[in-house]
Design a protein around this motif. Structure first.
Motif, PDB file in Angstrom:
ATOM      1  N   GLU A 179      49.150  39.149  29.849  1.00  0.00           N
ATOM      2  CA  GLU A 179      48.523  39.086  28.527  1.00  0.00           C
ATOM      3  C   GLU A 179      47.019  38.827  28.595  1.00  0.00           C
ATOM      4  N   ARG A 180      46.592  37.989  29.518  1.00  0.00           N
ATOM      5  CA  ARG A 180      45.172  37.639  29.599  1.00  0.00           C
ATOM      6  C   ARG A 180      44.422  38.497  30.602  1.00  0.00           C
ATOM      7  N   HIS A 181      45.146  39.084  31.524  1.00  0.00           N
ATOM      8  CA  HIS A 181      44.597  40.011  32.513  1.00  0.00           C
ATOM      9  C   HIS A 181      43.363  39.451  33.225  1.00  0.00           C
ATOM     10  N   PRO A 182      43.478  38.277  33.842  1.00  0.00           N
ATOM     11  CA  PRO A 182      42.362  37.807  34.663  1.00  0.00           C
ATOM     12  C   PRO A 182      42.243  38.692  35.900  1.00  0.00           C
ATOM     13  N   GLY A 183      41.102  38.640  36.525  1.00  0.00           N
ATOM     14  CA  GLY A 183      41.010  39.299  37.819  1.00  0.00           C
ATOM     15  C   GLY A 183      41.912  38.600  38.825  1.00  0.00           C
ATOM     16  N   VAL A 184      42.580  39.347  39.685  1.00  0.00           N
ATOM     17  CA  VAL A 184      43.446  38.768  40.706  1.00  0.00           C
ATOM     18  C   VAL A 184      43.087  39.362  42.068  1.00  0.00           C
ATOM     19  N   LEU A 185      42.790  38.479  42.987  1.00  0.00           N
ATOM     20  CA  LEU A 185      42.564  38.838  44.386  1.00  0.00           C
ATOM     21  C   LEU A 185      43.564  38.062  45.221  1.00  0.00           C
ATOM     22  N   ALA A 186      44.478  38.770  45.866  1.00  0.00           N
ATOM     23  CA  ALA A 186      45.439  38.135  46.767  1.00  0.00           C
ATOM     24  C   ALA A 186      44.981  38.376  48.199  1.00  0.00           C
ATOM     25  N   VAL A 187      44.624  37.292  48.879  1.00  0.00           N
ATOM     26  CA  VAL A 187      44.245  37.355  50.295  1.00  0.00           C
ATOM     27  C   VAL A 187      45.272  36.512  51.041  1.00  0.00           C
ATOM     28  N   TRP A 188      46.251  37.161  51.611  1.00  0.00           N
ATOM     29  CA  TRP A 188      47.494  36.507  52.009  1.00  0.00           C
ATOM     30  C   TRP A 188      47.723  36.630  53.507  1.00  0.00           C
ATOM     31  N   PRO A 199      54.860  37.819  52.252  1.00  0.00           N
ATOM     32  CA  PRO A 199      53.927  38.797  51.697  1.00  0.00           C
ATOM     33  C   PRO A 199      54.411  39.472  50.422  1.00  0.00           C
ATOM     34  N   ASP A 200      55.726  39.468  50.157  1.00  0.00           N
ATOM     35  CA  ASP A 200      56.202  40.027  48.887  1.00  0.00           C
ATOM     36  C   ASP A 200      55.660  39.225  47.705  1.00  0.00           C
ATOM     37  N   GLY A 201      55.337  37.957  47.929  1.00  0.00           N
ATOM     38  CA  GLY A 201      54.729  37.157  46.874  1.00  0.00           C
ATOM     39  C   GLY A 201      53.336  37.657  46.517  1.00  0.00           C
ATOM     40  N   ALA A 202      52.621  38.193  47.497  1.00  0.00           N
ATOM     41  CA  ALA A 202      51.305  38.783  47.225  1.00  0.00           C
ATOM     42  C   ALA A 202      51.452  40.108  46.502  1.00  0.00           C
ATOM     43  N   ARG A 203      52.344  40.957  47.003  1.00  0.00           N
ATOM     44  CA  ARG A 203      52.520  42.287  46.405  1.00  0.00           C
ATOM     45  C   ARG A 203      52.962  42.189  44.949  1.00  0.00           C
ATOM     46  N   ALA A 204      53.710  41.140  44.604  1.00  0.00           N
ATOM     47  CA  ALA A 204      54.270  41.024  43.259  1.00  0.00           C
ATOM     48  C   ALA A 204      53.190  40.887  42.189  1.00  0.00           C
ATOM     49  N   PHE A 205      52.007  40.397  42.549  1.00  0.00           N
ATOM     50  CA  PHE A 205      50.959  40.252  41.541  1.00  0.00           C
ATOM     51  C   PHE A 205      50.595  41.590  40.909  1.00  0.00           C
ATOM     52  N   ALA A 206      50.736  42.671  41.658  1.00  0.00           N
ATOM     53  CA  ALA A 206      50.377  43.987  41.124  1.00  0.00           C
ATOM     54  C   ALA A 206      51.322  44.426  40.010  1.00  0.00           C
ATOM     55  N   ARG A 207      52.487  43.815  39.931  1.00  0.00           N
ATOM     56  CA  ARG A 207      53.420  44.146  38.854  1.00  0.00           C
ATOM     57  C   ARG A 207      52.867  43.730  37.496  1.00  0.00           C
ATOM     58  N   ASP A 208      52.163  42.613  37.449  1.00  0.00           N
ATOM     59  CA  ASP A 208      51.651  42.094  36.184  1.00  0.00           C
ATOM     60  C   ASP A 208      50.163  42.379  35.989  1.00  0.00           C
ATOM     61  N   VAL A 209      49.454  42.562  37.086  1.00  0.00           N
ATOM     62  CA  VAL A 209      48.034  42.926  37.018  1.00  0.00           C
ATOM     63  C   VAL A 209      47.859  44.171  37.887  1.00  0.00           C
ATOM     64  N   PRO A 210      48.015  45.361  37.291  1.00  0.00           N
ATOM     65  CA  PRO A 210      48.033  46.587  38.094  1.00  0.00           C
ATOM     66  C   PRO A 210      46.794  46.813  38.954  1.00  0.00           C
ATOM     67  N   ASP A 211      45.641  46.282  38.522  1.00  0.00           N
ATOM     68  CA  ASP A 211      44.447  46.476  39.333  1.00  0.00           C
ATOM     69  C   ASP A 211      44.158  45.285  40.250  1.00  0.00           C
ATOM     70  N   ALA A 212      45.161  44.443  40.472  1.00  0.00           N
ATOM     71  CA  ALA A 212      45.001  43.334  41.412  1.00  0.00           C
ATOM     72  C   ALA A 212      44.617  43.875  42.789  1.00  0.00           C
ATOM     73  N   GLN A 213      43.721  43.170  43.443  1.00  0.00           N
ATOM     74  CA  GLN A 213      43.342  43.527  44.814  1.00  0.00           C
ATOM     75  C   GLN A 213      44.213  42.711  45.770  1.00  0.00           C
ATOM     76  N   ILE A 214      44.968  43.382  46.610  1.00  0.00           N
ATOM     77  CA  ILE A 214      45.917  42.714  47.494  1.00  0.00           C
ATOM     78  C   ILE A 214      45.578  43.065  48.937  1.00  0.00           C
ATOM     79  N   HIS A 215      45.337  42.020  49.724  1.00  0.00           N
ATOM     80  CA  HIS A 215      44.982  42.191  51.126  1.00  0.00           C
ATOM     81  C   HIS A 215      45.910  41.314  51.960  1.00  0.00           C
ATOM     82  N   LEU A 216      46.714  41.930  52.796  1.00  0.00           N
ATOM     83  CA  LEU A 216      47.615  41.213  53.691  1.00  0.00           C
ATOM     84  C   LEU A 216      46.936  41.098  55.051  1.00  0.00           C
TER      85      LEU A 216
END
Length: 287
Positions: free
Chosen positions: A224-233, A242-259
């Motif tokens: 709902e608030r769509h903050p920026g999300v950067l997952a550096v995991w 690492p599935d916990g990092a990938r899951a952020f993209a479900r709610d914030v499609p433009d989340a940046q995810i780096h494993l």
């Protein structure tokens, strides 16, 4: 840029914090995990202080902040978040981003729900908010402890306070152990050995049961608030996978995810990489 070591008093509790950078720059609130403290940011703060205003408190019971007894203080994640909320008020922070790791995540997301207009960005480094992130083998004894606290269920959970488990948390999943400074490990273990620390940490282990039921509310905030999300995991983490990092993209499609090729405390070996990712990410979301 100098790091200043300061204290604030919240409800009679002395809260230690590190501060660096120009207060007119975008602010990042750095929230540590278990069993460490703001010392985990010792390499990150100097790398970011030229572009950001950085605040890194020690949670009550950790690091250099006060550790009242369990009779004197309610060691729950609700209460830790309440202390940090009042701490934010005292410092007069406006809009800011949060960096969350381990315990910092349930504290930070509670803060975000209370301050949805202020928390504009979330940097999560093995800071979980999804069921998928809970590695079943690690969490099984904790779930038994949550369901029924008794001597039998307490024993395997209390074993996590042993010095060798702290070593495991830092070294497991790190491809090059020589990159991991032993200093933070030694400090964490020394603080865990203080009188009363065992009781404090057991209370928090047990109260962790309150966090997974809140995941849907945290996820709704993201949608709902769509903050920026950067997952550096650290992708080799056996606590929050690492599935916990990938899951952020479900709610914030433009989340940046780096494993990253690292473990639970990815920052100890990956601080330069994480700092560069933050410098690229944060200015898009923080004024």
């Amino acid at each position: 840029m100098a790091i200043r070591y300061r204290r604030a008093t919240v409800d009679g509790l002395s809260v230690f914090y590190r501060e660096a950078g120009d207060p007119d720059r975008p602010t990042l609130l750095l929230l540590h995990g278990f069993p460490t403290s703001s010392v985990m940011f010792r390499d990150l703060i100097p790398a970011l202080a030229d572009e950001f205003h950085l605040i890194a408190p020690d949670l009550p019971g950790f690091g250099q902040s006060d550790m009242p007894t369990v009779e004197e203080f309610d060691y729950s994640f609700d209460h830790l978040a309440e202390v940090i909320d009042k701490f934010v008020d005292q410092l007069g922070l406006g809009t800011f981003g949060i960096y969350v790791q381990d315990y910092g995540s349930p504290v930070g997301f509670r803060l975000a729900l209370k301050r949805p207009d202020q928390v504009r960005a979330i940097i999560t480094q093995n800071g979980n908010a999804y069921d998928e992130g809970l590695v079943p083998e690690f969490w099984a004894p904790l779930r038994e402890f949550w369901a029924d606290w008794n001597p039998t269920t307490e024993a395997p959970v209390a074993a996590a306070l042993a010095p060798e488990v702290t070593v495991w948390q830092y070294l497991h999943g790190e491809p090059d152990p020589e990159l991991v400074s032993p200093d933070a490990i030694a400090l964490d273990n020394a603080l865990l050995a203080r009188p009363g620390a065992r009781e404090v940490q057991l209370r928090l282990f047990h109260d962790y049961r309150t966090n997974p039921p809140l995941y849907p509310a945290w996820q709704a905030f993201l949608r709902e608030r769509h903050p920026g999300v950067l997952a550096v995991w650290g992708r080799n983490d056996q606590i929050f996978g690492p599935d916990g990092a990938r899951a952020f993209a479900r709610d914030v499609p433009d989340a940046q995810i780096h494993l990253l090729d690292a473990g639970h405390f990815a920052l100890v070996s990956q601080a330069p990489v994480i700092a560069a990712l933050i410098k690229d990410f944060a200015p898009k979301y923080l004024p």
